[in-house]
Write a protein that holds these residues in place. Structure first.
Motif, PDB file in Angstrom:
ATOM      1  N   ARG A  16       0.827  -1.202   0.000  1.00  0.00           N
ATOM      2  CA  ARG A  16       0.000   0.000   0.000  1.00  0.00           C
ATOM      3  C   ARG A  16       0.862   1.254   0.000  1.00  0.00           C
ATOM      4  NH1 ARG A  16      -2.444  -1.025   4.227  1.00  0.00           N
ATOM      5  NH2 ARG A  16      -4.230  -2.117   3.329  1.00  0.00           N
ATOM      6  N   ASN A  17       1.910   1.254   0.819  1.00  0.00           N
ATOM      7  CA  ASN A  17       2.799   2.421   0.873  1.00  0.00           C
ATOM      8  C   ASN A  17       3.501   2.639  -0.468  1.00  0.00           C
ATOM      9  OD1 ASN A  17       2.128   2.836   3.558  1.00  0.00           O
ATOM     10  ND2 ASN A  17       3.898   1.721   4.357  1.00  0.00           N
ATOM     11  N   ARG A  18       3.925   1.532  -1.093  1.00  0.00           N
ATOM     12  CA  ARG A  18       4.594   1.646  -2.394  1.00  0.00           C
ATOM     13  C   ARG A  18       3.620   2.190  -3.451  1.00  0.00           C
ATOM     14  NH1 ARG A  18       5.516  -1.495  -6.993  1.00  0.00           N
ATOM     15  NH2 ARG A  18       7.580  -1.195  -7.926  1.00  0.00           N
ATOM     16  N   SER A  19       2.392   1.703  -3.412  1.00  0.00           N
ATOM     17  CA  SER A  19       1.394   2.169  -4.378  1.00  0.00           C
ATOM     18  C   SER A  19       1.087   3.650  -4.178  1.00  0.00           C
ATOM     19  CB  SER A  19       0.109   1.344  -4.252  1.00  0.00           C
ATOM     20  OG  SER A  19       0.361  -0.020  -4.518  1.00  0.00           O
ATOM     21  N   MET A  20       0.974   4.080  -2.925  1.00  0.00           N
ATOM     22  CA  MET A  20       0.720   5.497  -2.658  1.00  0.00           C
ATOM     23  C   MET A  20       1.885   6.357  -3.121  1.00  0.00           C
ATOM     24  SD  MET A  20      -2.304   5.607  -1.433  1.00  0.00           S
ATOM     25  CE  MET A  20      -2.330   7.308  -0.878  1.00  0.00           C
ATOM     26  N   MET A  21       3.111   5.858  -2.941  1.00  0.00           N
ATOM     27  CA  MET A  21       4.276   6.603  -3.400  1.00  0.00           C
ATOM     28  C   MET A  21       4.267   6.731  -4.920  1.00  0.00           C
ATOM     29  SD  MET A  21       8.334   5.749  -2.856  1.00  0.00           S
ATOM     30  CE  MET A  21       8.240   4.325  -3.950  1.00  0.00           C
ATOM     31  N   GLY A  24       1.786   9.268  -5.970  1.00  0.00           N
ATOM     32  CA  GLY A  24       2.318  10.597  -5.742  1.00  0.00           C
ATOM     33  C   GLY A  24       3.305  11.017  -6.821  1.00  0.00           C
ATOM     34  N   ILE A  25       4.174  10.094  -7.219  1.00  0.00           N
ATOM     35  CA  ILE A  25       5.154  10.399  -8.267  1.00  0.00           C
ATOM     36  C   ILE A  25       4.457  10.694  -9.592  1.00  0.00           C
ATOM     37  CG2 ILE A  25       7.016   9.408  -9.663  1.00  0.00           C
ATOM     38  CD1 ILE A  25       7.906   7.875  -7.153  1.00  0.00           C
ATOM     39  N   LEU A  26       3.459   9.873  -9.947  1.00  0.00           N
ATOM     40  CA  LEU A  26       2.721  10.093 -11.190  1.00  0.00           C
ATOM     41  C   LEU A  26       1.985  11.428 -11.173  1.00  0.00           C
ATOM     42  CD1 LEU A  26       1.270   6.524 -11.845  1.00  0.00           C
ATOM     43  CD2 LEU A  26       3.008   7.689 -13.205  1.00  0.00           C
ATOM     44  N   THR A  27       1.421  11.789 -10.013  1.00  0.00           N
ATOM     45  CA  THR A  27       0.743  13.082  -9.902  1.00  0.00           C
ATOM     46  C   THR A  27       1.721  14.225 -10.104  1.00  0.00           C
ATOM     47  OG1 THR A  27      -0.852  12.113  -8.342  1.00  0.00           O
ATOM     48  CG2 THR A  27      -0.691  14.513  -8.410  1.00  0.00           C
ATOM     49  N   ILE A  32       4.139  18.462 -13.657  1.00  0.00           N
ATOM     50  CA  ILE A  32       5.293  18.991 -14.398  1.00  0.00           C
ATOM     51  C   ILE A  32       4.964  19.102 -15.882  1.00  0.00           C
ATOM     52  CG2 ILE A  32       7.661  18.480 -15.118  1.00  0.00           C
ATOM     53  CD1 ILE A  32       8.072  17.184 -12.351  1.00  0.00           C
ATOM     54  N   VAL A  33       4.348  18.063 -16.435  1.00  0.00           N
ATOM     55  CA  VAL A  33       3.995  18.095 -17.856  1.00  0.00           C
ATOM     56  C   VAL A  33       2.949  19.173 -18.131  1.00  0.00           C
ATOM     57  CG1 VAL A  33       3.034  16.770 -19.777  1.00  0.00           C
ATOM     58  CG2 VAL A  33       4.600  15.673 -18.177  1.00  0.00           C
ATOM     59  N   LEU A  34       2.019  19.379 -17.186  1.00  0.00           N
ATOM     60  CA  LEU A  34       1.028  20.447 -17.352  1.00  0.00           C
ATOM     61  C   LEU A  34       1.710  21.806 -17.456  1.00  0.00           C
ATOM     62  CD1 LEU A  34      -1.844  19.460 -14.871  1.00  0.00           C
ATOM     63  CD2 LEU A  34      -1.762  19.152 -17.327  1.00  0.00           C
ATOM     64  N   VAL A  35       2.683  22.031 -16.604  1.00  0.00           N
ATOM     65  CA  VAL A  35       3.406  23.304 -16.636  1.00  0.00           C
ATOM     66  C   VAL A  35       4.135  23.468 -17.973  1.00  0.00           C
ATOM     67  CG1 VAL A  35       5.267  24.645 -15.592  1.00  0.00           C
ATOM     68  CG2 VAL A  35       3.656  23.397 -14.136  1.00  0.00           C
ATOM     69  N   LEU A 301      -4.010   7.629 -13.644  1.00  0.00           N
ATOM     70  CA  LEU A 301      -2.898   8.586 -13.663  1.00  0.00           C
ATOM     71  C   LEU A 301      -1.964   8.330 -14.846  1.00  0.00           C
ATOM     72  CD1 LEU A 301      -2.080   8.643  -9.845  1.00  0.00           C
ATOM     73  CD2 LEU A 301      -3.098  10.487 -11.178  1.00  0.00           C
ATOM     74  N   THR A 302      -1.699   7.061 -15.127  1.00  0.00           N
ATOM     75  CA  THR A 302      -0.818   6.725 -16.244  1.00  0.00           C
ATOM     76  C   THR A 302      -1.428   7.155 -17.572  1.00  0.00           C
ATOM     77  OG1 THR A 302      -0.018   4.813 -15.005  1.00  0.00           O
ATOM     78  CG2 THR A 302       0.470   4.862 -17.344  1.00  0.00           C
ATOM     79  N   GLY A 303      -2.730   6.891 -17.750  1.00  0.00           N
ATOM     80  CA  GLY A 303      -3.398   7.298 -18.978  1.00  0.00           C
ATOM     81  C   GLY A 303      -3.432   8.800 -19.147  1.00  0.00           C
ATOM     82  N   GLY A 304      -3.717   9.520 -18.049  1.00  0.00           N
ATOM     83  CA  GLY A 304      -3.712  10.970 -18.129  1.00  0.00           C
ATOM     84  C   GLY A 304      -2.354  11.524 -18.494  1.00  0.00           C
ATOM     85  N   LEU A 305      -1.296  10.956 -17.901  1.00  0.00           N
ATOM     86  CA  LEU A 305       0.062  11.388 -18.228  1.00  0.00           C
ATOM     87  C   LEU A 305       0.399  11.098 -19.685  1.00  0.00           C
ATOM     88  CD1 LEU A 305       2.820  12.460 -17.264  1.00  0.00           C
ATOM     89  CD2 LEU A 305       3.401  10.121 -16.587  1.00  0.00           C
TER      90      LEU A 305
END
Length: 346
Positions: A16-21, A24-27, A32-35, A301-305
């Motif tokens: 769970r902690n790894r998935s949350m991390m 967070g990284i994908l977000t 960054i890509v939005l900017v 998140l992956t699809g949005g990125l």
């Protein structure tokens, strides 16, 4: 026994902690890509100009570029990427087929046919109400999904992954042929719109399209996330799921309906962008594993990125000439699909 329980709880906490991390990284990557995307385009804005415009200190021209042209398109790019990836994750999970994707299975083609029929019988493209297009796309995609489901379903065995894939490809080919025949009746402006849609160019780029897509995502994404445990059980197979008390056919239909609605609402404003529903879930599965509690949000998140990166590249590589986002995703997705075909026994 107690030691085993403690060990399992520890592993689950680590997962769970790894998935949350990872989420967070994908977000952060999306941010960054939005900017970068806000700074990118034919009319370039520096990071300082973007920042000052966001806080209300930009010129009228800078506000027009950022708030009317770029921000709506960027938001739509992230949303349709998330919607298409979650739709693909649903179809892969329900059918237990690693090659399932809304575009490959003909869902995009069904949505496109409904929109094309609407354009054929209405005098102008401007007559198409923005909020009606997702509904029309859902009707076309839904009828196509029902046809594919009926043809691929086997009694006492459920959905056959092989039959689902082959049936979807065959139905998509038939619908595409019908669309080509119908194009002879279209006026030049409608033909141009349809060609843009089929190429996967994000044509819905204003705030009206943002508000048209928002209700679909607000309803469907939370519903699908709540069904994560059901999807975990369905992955065990038809008979084990029945043994655990799951009404397999009913749950499959509800999840497929949600997946079709997500795909249809997204492609109604984005065009026929393919392979996002294939690549997004596969990348997410490599990052967080097969449990849908984590797989579904990471797929979103992956699809949005993926879409916002593809759209930014399409707008900037050969500016002012724009490459449709669907072509960028196809360049990435087609080789990956062939790679999966080579590894999968179908």
């Amino acid at each position: 026994m107690e030691l085993l329980k403690v060990t399992m709880e520890s592993l689950d906490r680590q997962r769970r902690n790894r998935s949350m991390m990872i989420m967070g990284i994908l977000t952060m990557l999306i941010f960054i890509v939005l900017v970068v995307s806000m700074n990118t385009g034919y009319a370039r804005l520096s990071p300082l100009e973007v920042l000052s415009t966001l806080f209300g200190y930009g010129s009228a021209k800078q506000e027009l570029i950022l708030f009317e042209f770029r921000l709506p398109r960027i938001i739509i790019s992230v949303w349709i990427g998330a919607g298409l990836a979650v739709s693909g994750c649903i179809m892969q999970g329900v059918s237990r087929n690693a090659l399932a994707d809304p575009g490959i299975l003909g869902i995009h083609a069904g949505a496109g046919l409904a929109i094309m029929l609407f354009l054929t019988f209405f005098p102008t493209t401007a007559a198409a109400p923005i909020f009606v297009l997702p509904v029309l796309a859902f009707i076309g995609a839904g009828l196509t999904a029902v046809l594919i489901y009926v043809l691929a379903y086997k009694r006492y065995k459920g959905l056959s992954p092989t039959r689902l894939l082959l049936t979807g490809i065959a139905v998509a080919a038939g619908i595409s042929a019908a669309m080509i025949v119908l194009t002879v009746r279209l006026a030049p402006d409608k033909f141009q719109f349809l060609a843009t849609w089929m190429a996967g160019s994000i044509w819905g780029t204003d705030w009206k399209h943002v508000w048209a897509l928002l209700p679909w995502l607000l309803v469907l994404l939370p519903y699908v996330f709540m069904k994560a445990q059901t999807m975990n059980i369905l992955n065990l197979g038809y008979e084990p799921s029945l043994g655990l008390g799951i009404d397999v056919s009913r749950e499959q239909l509800k999840l497929l309906a949600a997946g079709v609605a997500l795909a249809a609402s997204c492609v109604a404003v984005s065009g026929g962008i393919g392979f996002v529903g294939l690549i997004g879930p596969h990348l997410a599965r490599r990052l967080v594993g097969p449990r849908h509690q984590f797989l579904l949000p990471v797929s979103a998140l992956t699809g949005g990125l993926l879409i916002v990166v593809a759209d930014t590249l399409g707008r900037s590589l050969f500016a002012p000439v724009e490459i449709p986002t669907g072509i960028i995703t196809a360049v990435i997705g087609a080789p990956y699909f062939l790679y999966l075909m080579a590894r999968t026994k179908v």
